[in-house]
Design a protein around this motif. Structure first.
Motif, PDB file in Angstrom:
ATOM      1  N   VAL A  29       0.848  -1.191   0.000  1.00  0.00           N
ATOM      2  CA  VAL A  29       0.000   0.000   0.000  1.00  0.00           C
ATOM      3  C   VAL A  29       0.880   1.236   0.000  1.00  0.00           C
ATOM      4  O   VAL A  29       1.667   1.446   0.912  1.00  0.00           O
ATOM      5  N   ASP A  30       0.744   2.042  -1.027  1.00  0.00           N
ATOM      6  CA  ASP A  30       1.528   3.274  -1.061  1.00  0.00           C
ATOM      7  C   ASP A  30       0.698   4.432  -0.504  1.00  0.00           C
ATOM      8  O   ASP A  30      -0.510   4.325  -0.311  1.00  0.00           O
ATOM      9  N   LEU A  31       1.361   5.526  -0.251  1.00  0.00           N
ATOM     10  CA  LEU A  31       0.725   6.675   0.377  1.00  0.00           C
ATOM     11  C   LEU A  31      -0.370   7.274  -0.505  1.00  0.00           C
ATOM     12  O   LEU A  31      -1.395   7.729  -0.001  1.00  0.00           O
ATOM     13  N   ARG A  32      -0.185   7.263  -1.802  1.00  0.00           N
ATOM     14  CA  ARG A  32      -1.211   7.806  -2.714  1.00  0.00           C
ATOM     15  C   ARG A  32      -2.490   6.976  -2.665  1.00  0.00           C
ATOM     16  O   ARG A  32      -3.588   7.508  -2.714  1.00  0.00           O
ATOM     17  N   THR A  33      -2.349   5.659  -2.553  1.00  0.00           N
ATOM     18  CA  THR A  33      -3.527   4.788  -2.441  1.00  0.00           C
ATOM     19  C   THR A  33      -4.259   5.091  -1.151  1.00  0.00           C
ATOM     20  O   THR A  33      -5.487   5.231  -1.138  1.00  0.00           O
ATOM     21  N   LEU A  34      -3.511   5.204  -0.053  1.00  0.00           N
ATOM     22  CA  LEU A  34      -4.124   5.523   1.232  1.00  0.00           C
ATOM     23  C   LEU A  34      -4.802   6.896   1.170  1.00  0.00           C
ATOM     24  O   LEU A  34      -5.903   7.073   1.696  1.00  0.00           O
ATOM     25  N   GLN A  35      -4.176   7.838   0.512  1.00  0.00           N
ATOM     26  CA  GLN A  35      -4.756   9.172   0.354  1.00  0.00           C
ATOM     27  C   GLN A  35      -6.128   9.075  -0.309  1.00  0.00           C
ATOM     28  O   GLN A  35      -7.100   9.687   0.151  1.00  0.00           O
ATOM     29  N   GLU A  36      -6.230   8.280  -1.351  1.00  0.00           N
ATOM     30  CA  GLU A  36      -7.508   8.128  -2.042  1.00  0.00           C
ATOM     31  C   GLU A  36      -8.533   7.406  -1.179  1.00  0.00           C
ATOM     32  O   GLU A  36      -9.703   7.792  -1.128  1.00  0.00           O
ATOM     33  N   LEU A  37      -8.105   6.357  -0.463  1.00  0.00           N
ATOM     34  CA  LEU A  37      -9.026   5.625   0.402  1.00  0.00           C
ATOM     35  C   LEU A  37      -9.607   6.525   1.492  1.00  0.00           C
ATOM     36  O   LEU A  37     -10.780   6.400   1.852  1.00  0.00           O
ATOM     37  N   LEU A  38      -8.792   7.425   2.022  1.00  0.00           N
ATOM     38  CA  LEU A  38      -9.239   8.307   3.091  1.00  0.00           C
ATOM     39  C   LEU A  38      -9.918   9.573   2.573  1.00  0.00           C
ATOM     40  O   LEU A  38     -10.545  10.299   3.337  1.00  0.00           O
ATOM     41  N   GLY A  39      -9.783   9.839   1.277  1.00  0.00           N
ATOM     42  CA  GLY A  39     -10.406  11.022   0.701  1.00  0.00           C
ATOM     43  C   GLY A  39      -9.704  12.315   1.046  1.00  0.00           C
ATOM     44  O   GLY A  39     -10.313  13.380   1.067  1.00  0.00           O
ATOM     45  N   HIS A  40      -8.407  12.227   1.319  1.00  0.00           N
ATOM     46  CA  HIS A  40      -7.641  13.429   1.650  1.00  0.00           C
ATOM     47  C   HIS A  40      -7.315  14.212   0.385  1.00  0.00           C
ATOM     48  O   HIS A  40      -6.953  13.635  -0.628  1.00  0.00           O
ATOM     49  N   GLU A  41      -7.427  15.529   0.460  1.00  0.00           N
ATOM     50  CA  GLU A  41      -7.046  16.391  -0.658  1.00  0.00           C
ATOM     51  C   GLU A  41      -5.522  16.471  -0.775  1.00  0.00           C
ATOM     52  O   GLU A  41      -4.968  16.460  -1.850  1.00  0.00           O
ATOM     53  N   SER A  42      -4.872  16.540   0.374  1.00  0.00           N
ATOM     54  CA  SER A  42      -3.431  16.759   0.402  1.00  0.00           C
ATOM     55  C   SER A  42      -2.689  15.497   0.842  1.00  0.00           C
ATOM     56  O   SER A  42      -3.080  14.840   1.805  1.00  0.00           O
ATOM     57  N   LEU A  43      -1.607  15.207   0.147  1.00  0.00           N
ATOM     58  CA  LEU A  43      -0.763  14.086   0.529  1.00  0.00           C
ATOM     59  C   LEU A  43      -0.102  14.354   1.883  1.00  0.00           C
ATOM     60  O   LEU A  43       0.175  13.432   2.642  1.00  0.00           O
TER      61      LEU A  43
END
Length: 113
Positions: A73-87
Motif C-alpha cells: 500500500v503506497d501513500l497515494r492509495t491511502l490518500q484516495e481511500l481516506l479522501g484526503h485532498e493533500s498528501l
C-alpha cells in the motif's frame, strides 16, 4: 459477508459513483446514521462507546493498513481511500510506532557494548 451484501444491490447501486451503504429506509447512509451504528456496536461489544469515535476507527484503519502492508500500500492509495485532498495530511500515518523506536534504540545500545 460484504460480497453477499453487494449481490443484493441493484445494478445502479453497484456503480462506483453510487453509495454502497443504505439505511433501513433505503436511503444513503449519512454520517449521523453511521455514528449511531458505530456507537451501538461498541455498546453491544461491551466497549465504552464514549471512549471511541469514527475518527479513531479511521485513524486505526489507516495506521494498521500501512503497518501491516508497507510493501503493498503506497501513500497515494491511502490518500484516495481516506479522501484526503493533500498528501501531506495522509503522510501523518507514516509515523514510526513505539515498538519500532524501541528496537532502533536497543540496536544502538547493543552495538555500544
Amino acid at each position: 459477508m460484504f460480497q453477499e451484501y453487494r449481490l443484493q444491490l441493484s445494478e445502479q447501486q453497484n456503480h462506483y459513483s453510487e453509495p454502497i451503504f443504505y439505511n433501513k429506509n433505503n436511503k444513503q447512509l449519512n454520517p449521523r446514521g453511521l455514528h449511531k451504528i458505530f456507537k451501538e456496536t461498541l455498546d453491544r461489544a461491551g466497549l465504552p462507546s464514549h471512549r471511541f469515535s469514527l475518527h479513531h476507527l479511521r485513524h486505526t484503519f489507516a495506521t494498521l493498513l500501512l503497518q501491516e502492508n508497507k510493501d503493498k500500500v503506497d501513500l497515494r492509495t491511502l490518500q484516495e481511500l481516506l479522501g484526503h485532498e493533500s498528501l501531506a495530511t495522509t503522510s501523518m500515518y507514516t509515523h514510526i510506532d513505539f515498538e519500532q523506536k524501541k528496537r532502533a534504540i536497543n540496536s544502538f545500545l547493543i552495538g555500544q557494548k
